[in-house]
Write a protein that holds these residues in place. Structure first.
Motif, PDB file in Angstrom:
ATOM      1  N   HIS A  30     -16.006  23.874  34.317  1.00  0.00           N
ATOM      2  CA  HIS A  30     -15.221  24.462  32.919  1.00  0.00           C
ATOM      3  C   HIS A  30     -14.002  24.487  33.076  1.00  0.00           C
ATOM      4  CE1 HIS A  30     -19.172  23.936  30.488  1.00  0.00           C
ATOM      5  NE2 HIS A  30     -18.765  24.326  29.495  1.00  0.00           N
ATOM      6  N   TYR A  31     -13.308  25.881  34.705  1.00  0.00           N
ATOM      7  CA  TYR A  31     -12.419  25.974  34.591  1.00  0.00           C
ATOM      8  C   TYR A  31     -11.349  24.760  35.249  1.00  0.00           C
ATOM      9  CZ  TYR A  31      -8.477  27.820  36.311  1.00  0.00           C
ATOM     10  OH  TYR A  31      -7.142  28.350  37.261  1.00  0.00           O
ATOM     11  N   TYR A  32     -12.284  23.862  35.766  1.00  0.00           N
ATOM     12  CA  TYR A  32     -11.326  22.832  35.514  1.00  0.00           C
ATOM     13  C   TYR A  32     -11.162  21.475  34.570  1.00  0.00           C
ATOM     14  CZ  TYR A  32     -11.094  17.395  37.051  1.00  0.00           C
ATOM     15  OH  TYR A  32     -11.356  15.933  36.795  1.00  0.00           O
ATOM     16  N   ALA A  33     -11.617  21.804  33.634  1.00  0.00           N
ATOM     17  CA  ALA A  33     -12.161  21.109  32.337  1.00  0.00           C
ATOM     18  C   ALA A  33     -10.956  21.452  31.734  1.00  0.00           C
ATOM     19  CB  ALA A  33     -13.004  20.766  31.930  1.00  0.00           C
ATOM     20  N   LEU A  35      -7.157  19.551  30.716  1.00  0.00           N
ATOM     21  CA  LEU A  35      -7.152  19.594  28.999  1.00  0.00           C
ATOM     22  C   LEU A  35      -6.356  19.948  27.949  1.00  0.00           C
ATOM     23  CD1 LEU A  35     -10.971  18.476  27.549  1.00  0.00           C
ATOM     24  CD2 LEU A  35      -9.108  17.345  28.319  1.00  0.00           C
ATOM     25  N   VAL A  36      -6.669  21.856  28.966  1.00  0.00           N
ATOM     26  CA  VAL A  36      -5.845  22.715  27.930  1.00  0.00           C
ATOM     27  C   VAL A  36      -4.532  23.163  28.409  1.00  0.00           C
ATOM     28  CG1 VAL A  36      -6.060  25.166  26.732  1.00  0.00           C
ATOM     29  CG2 VAL A  36      -7.769  23.456  27.123  1.00  0.00           C
ATOM     30  N   ARG A  37      -5.013  23.722  29.608  1.00  0.00           N
ATOM     31  CA  ARG A  37      -3.270  24.328  30.386  1.00  0.00           C
ATOM     32  C   ARG A  37      -2.624  23.239  30.701  1.00  0.00           C
ATOM     33  NH1 ARG A  37      -2.980  27.517  36.388  1.00  0.00           N
ATOM     34  NH2 ARG A  37      -0.595  27.926  36.162  1.00  0.00           N
ATOM     35  N   GLY A  38      -3.563  22.354  31.286  1.00  0.00           N
ATOM     36  CA  GLY A  38      -1.962  21.011  31.689  1.00  0.00           C
ATOM     37  C   GLY A  38      -1.487  20.350  30.487  1.00  0.00           C
ATOM     38  N   ILE A  82      -6.305  27.857  21.225  1.00  0.00           N
ATOM     39  CA  ILE A  82      -7.349  27.428  20.578  1.00  0.00           C
ATOM     40  C   ILE A  82      -8.179  26.733  21.425  1.00  0.00           C
ATOM     41  CG2 ILE A  82      -8.217  25.339  18.849  1.00  0.00           C
ATOM     42  CD1 ILE A  82      -5.484  26.024  17.339  1.00  0.00           C
ATOM     43  N   GLY A  83      -7.687  25.731  22.306  1.00  0.00           N
ATOM     44  CA  GLY A  83      -8.503  25.535  22.976  1.00  0.00           C
ATOM     45  C   GLY A  83      -9.123  26.237  24.031  1.00  0.00           C
ATOM     46  N   THR A  84      -8.197  27.201  24.580  1.00  0.00           N
ATOM     47  CA  THR A  84      -8.658  28.409  25.235  1.00  0.00           C
ATOM     48  C   THR A  84     -10.767  29.053  24.394  1.00  0.00           C
ATOM     49  OG1 THR A  84      -7.068  28.931  26.638  1.00  0.00           O
ATOM     50  CG2 THR A  84      -8.376  30.361  26.944  1.00  0.00           C
ATOM     51  N   VAL A  85     -10.461  28.899  23.052  1.00  0.00           N
ATOM     52  CA  VAL A  85     -11.262  29.572  22.500  1.00  0.00           C
ATOM     53  C   VAL A  85     -12.482  28.598  22.633  1.00  0.00           C
ATOM     54  CG1 VAL A  85     -11.947  30.124  20.567  1.00  0.00           C
ATOM     55  CG2 VAL A  85      -9.801  31.042  21.311  1.00  0.00           C
ATOM     56  N   VAL A  86     -12.411  26.928  22.400  1.00  0.00           N
ATOM     57  CA  VAL A  86     -13.230  26.132  22.090  1.00  0.00           C
ATOM     58  C   VAL A  86     -14.749  27.217  23.333  1.00  0.00           C
ATOM     59  CG1 VAL A  86     -13.430  23.940  22.359  1.00  0.00           C
ATOM     60  CG2 VAL A  86     -12.144  24.647  21.300  1.00  0.00           C
ATOM     61  N   PHE A  87     -12.981  26.682  24.965  1.00  0.00           N
ATOM     62  CA  PHE A  87     -13.831  26.393  26.415  1.00  0.00           C
ATOM     63  C   PHE A  87     -14.765  27.685  26.326  1.00  0.00           C
ATOM     64  CE2 PHE A  87     -11.686  22.663  26.938  1.00  0.00           C
ATOM     65  CZ  PHE A  87     -12.163  21.608  28.194  1.00  0.00           C
ATOM     66  N   ALA A  89     -19.569  18.315  27.141  1.00  0.00           N
ATOM     67  CA  ALA A  89     -19.213  19.201  28.565  1.00  0.00           C
ATOM     68  C   ALA A  89     -19.291  18.631  30.215  1.00  0.00           C
ATOM     69  CB  ALA A  89     -19.645  21.110  29.082  1.00  0.00           C
ATOM     70  N   LEU A  90     -20.987  17.480  29.666  1.00  0.00           N
ATOM     71  CA  LEU A  90     -21.527  17.010  30.909  1.00  0.00           C
ATOM     72  C   LEU A  90     -20.301  15.705  30.787  1.00  0.00           C
ATOM     73  CD1 LEU A  90     -24.006  15.585  32.943  1.00  0.00           C
ATOM     74  CD2 LEU A  90     -24.677  14.979  30.958  1.00  0.00           C
ATOM     75  N   TYR A  91     -20.381  15.138  29.652  1.00  0.00           N
ATOM     76  CA  TYR A  91     -20.158  13.525  29.680  1.00  0.00           C
ATOM     77  C   TYR A  91     -18.698  13.449  29.511  1.00  0.00           C
ATOM     78  CZ  TYR A  91     -24.224  11.667  29.288  1.00  0.00           C
ATOM     79  OH  TYR A  91     -25.472  11.466  29.361  1.00  0.00           O
ATOM     80  N   LEU A  92     -17.749  14.955  29.355  1.00  0.00           N
ATOM     81  CA  LEU A  92     -16.575  15.724  29.555  1.00  0.00           C
ATOM     82  C   LEU A  92     -16.187  15.761  30.682  1.00  0.00           C
ATOM     83  CD1 LEU A  92     -13.293  16.275  27.600  1.00  0.00           C
ATOM     84  CD2 LEU A  92     -14.300  18.625  27.909  1.00  0.00           C
ATOM     85  N   LEU A  93     -16.900  16.270  31.698  1.00  0.00           N
ATOM     86  CA  LEU A  93     -16.392  16.192  33.522  1.00  0.00           C
ATOM     87  C   LEU A  93     -16.940  14.515  33.758  1.00  0.00           C
ATOM     88  CD1 LEU A  93     -16.568  18.411  35.794  1.00  0.00           C
ATOM     89  CD2 LEU A  93     -18.964  18.217  35.342  1.00  0.00           C
ATOM     90  N   LEU A  94     -17.419  14.060  33.244  1.00  0.00           N
ATOM     91  CA  LEU A  94     -18.078  12.802  33.983  1.00  0.00           C
ATOM     92  C   LEU A  94     -16.574  12.427  33.383  1.00  0.00           C
ATOM     93  CD1 LEU A  94     -21.335  11.851  33.970  1.00  0.00           C
ATOM     94  CD2 LEU A  94     -20.084  12.787  35.192  1.00  0.00           C
ATOM     95  N   ALA A  95     -15.693  11.985  32.481  1.00  0.00           N
ATOM     96  CA  ALA A  95     -15.123  11.295  31.739  1.00  0.00           C
ATOM     97  C   ALA A  95     -13.355  11.775  32.702  1.00  0.00           C
ATOM     98  CB  ALA A  95     -14.975  11.613  30.780  1.00  0.00           C
ATOM     99  N   LEU A  96     -13.410  13.454  32.584  1.00  0.00           N
ATOM    100  CA  LEU A  96     -11.820  13.735  33.438  1.00  0.00           C
ATOM    101  C   LEU A  96     -12.353  12.686  35.394  1.00  0.00           C
ATOM    102  CD1 LEU A  96     -11.763  16.922  32.450  1.00  0.00           C
ATOM    103  CD2 LEU A  96      -9.963  15.789  32.136  1.00  0.00           C
TER     104      LEU A  96
END
Length: 414
Positions: free
Chosen positions: A20-23, A27-30, A41-46, A83-90
């Motif tokens: 999750h930190y990697y994602a 997606l947020v920090r980068g 907002i992105g941090t709250v979501v994660f 989260a699973l498919y977001l990680l795979l997509a990343l």
């Protein structure tokens, strides 16, 4: 044993947090400016997503008030799949980043160049402007930021699309599969006997009465001779889910509807459920056998019942039968096939695997089950494994569509 469990749990949680930190970094920090509202907002979501997911799991297992389970289940379990498919997509994005970087660095043809001439002009370095007091940070993104946002948007859209498609596939209800299974001992008079096999409906906080009605309508439309409900009917108590399972009273087959427990019935209280499905008109086979006329139909409790003193008893269900007659065994988990072979069963009908439910989970499920889905043979015993009608956890299936299977028995004498 407790120490080992704690260490494994800690390792799993650490890996989960790291992913999750990697994602979040990608997606947020980068992709956002430090201190800006998009990053907040992105941090709250994660943070909220994983919290809701674990809360949904804990609420279901702890028997929290059913309303609370329903409130937590949709966002929590959908985050699990997303989260699973977001990680795979990343991770795929990591492979295409070099190609996108080259594309951004290519430049464009120079103005005024001769027709047909190709002129490569480097893209000027773009830098963020310094913030202006009272206005905020300015607007010219760097190539790195453009690249990060492109990959991030593409990964998010891809993951959301996969999850939305998988959820639609579950909520619209299972499709009907048909398979013919020849049995050497089946008399000619029973040629074409149809058994509707349904497993893993998983009625609970997510899938409720409306889903049960679709399942019942689909089964009855096949006009089976017999219906076999092969475990994992529910995720919850009779008190909470009695209205959801009520449509099962309308199941209709000439030779009746039979039920065996799955592992999830034991999480929810197997004995109350056995009695309740009996009241609905289903006949539980608790390590028991019935004479259907042309063949013996047997059922055994799920192996999860061993923890409650109610495990499978193959000798009780099959030990004294006439082995010259054809036999069909209802057993929730495919791993029970080995005992079926020992007891000369002709056909075992199972579920449990969901076909993996969420790709690439099919590889994990295949490694822990002798057959993932479909028809297989072990010695003189055949095994059919349904992918199941519903879904556990996320109401999402990817690469493993739900099904109700009509197994048509064929006599080799016909």
């Amino acid at each position: 044993m407790v120490v080992v469990f704690v260490l494994i749990a800690a390792a799993v949680l650490a890996a989960f947090a790291a992913l999750h930190y990697y994602a979040w970094r990608r997606l947020v920090r980068g992709t956002t400016v430090k201190g800006g509202w998009p990053r907040r907002i992105g941090t709250v979501v994660f943070v909220a997503g994983p919290v809701l997911m674990f809360a949904a799991l804990a609420a279901e297992r702890a028997g929290a008030p059913f309303v609370l389970q329903q409130v937590l289940a949709w966002p929590g379990f959908l985050w699990m799949a997303f989260a699973l498919y977001l990680l795979l997509a990343l991770l795929v994005g990591e492979l295409v980043r070099p190609l996108l970087r080259r594309f951004l660095d290519r430049g464009a043809p120079a103005a005024g160049a001769a027709e047909g001439a190709l002129v490569r002009v480097p893209v000027p370095e773009m830098r963020e402007l310094a913030p202006v007091p009272g206005i905020g940070r300015a607007a010219a993104p760097t190539r790195r930021l453009v690249l990060a946002r492109t990959v991030g948007v593409a990964a998010t859209v891809a993951a959301a699309g996969v999850v939305a498609g998988g959820a639609y596939g579950v909520l619209r209800g299972p499709t009907v599969k048909r398979v013919t299974v020849p049995l050497a001992k089946l008399p000619r008079a029973a040629h074409g006997f149809r058994i509707a096999v349904v497993s893993d409906i998983h009625l609970g906080p997510v899938l409720g009465r409306g889903f049960a009605e679709r399942v019942v309508e689909t089964i009855n439309a096949t006009q089976p001779d017999l219906i076999a409900v092969v475990g994992d009917l529910v995720d919850g108590s009779v008190e909470d889910l009695a209205p959801a399972v009520a449509p099962l009273a309308r199941l209709s087959a000439r030779h009746g509807t039979y039920f065996v427990t799955g592992n999830h019935e034991y999480f929810s209280g197997a004995d109350p459920w056995v009695e309740h499905v009996r009241e609905l008109g289903l006949r539980p086979l608790e390590n028991a056998r019935v004479d259907i006329g042309a063949f013996d139909l047997a059922g055994v409790n799920d192996i999860a019942g061993d923890n409650y003193g109610e495990g499978p008893d193959y000798a009780k269900a099959l030990g004294d039968r006439d082995t010259s007659r054809a036999s069909v065994l209802l057993a929730h988990q495919p791993v029970m096939i080995h005992e079926a072979v020992k007891h000369s069963v002709d056909l075992q009908l199972s579920g449990h695997t969901h076909g993996g439910q969420l790709w690439p989970g099919n590889f994990v499920a295949a490694a822990s089950n002798p057959t993932l889905a479909g028809l297989d043979r072990y010695g003189d015993t055949q095994l059919y494994v349904s992918r199941g009608a519903g879904a556990w956890g996320p109401p999402v299936r990817v690469g493993a569509p739900s099904d109700i299977t009509v197994v048509q028995l064929a006599s080799k004498q016909a």
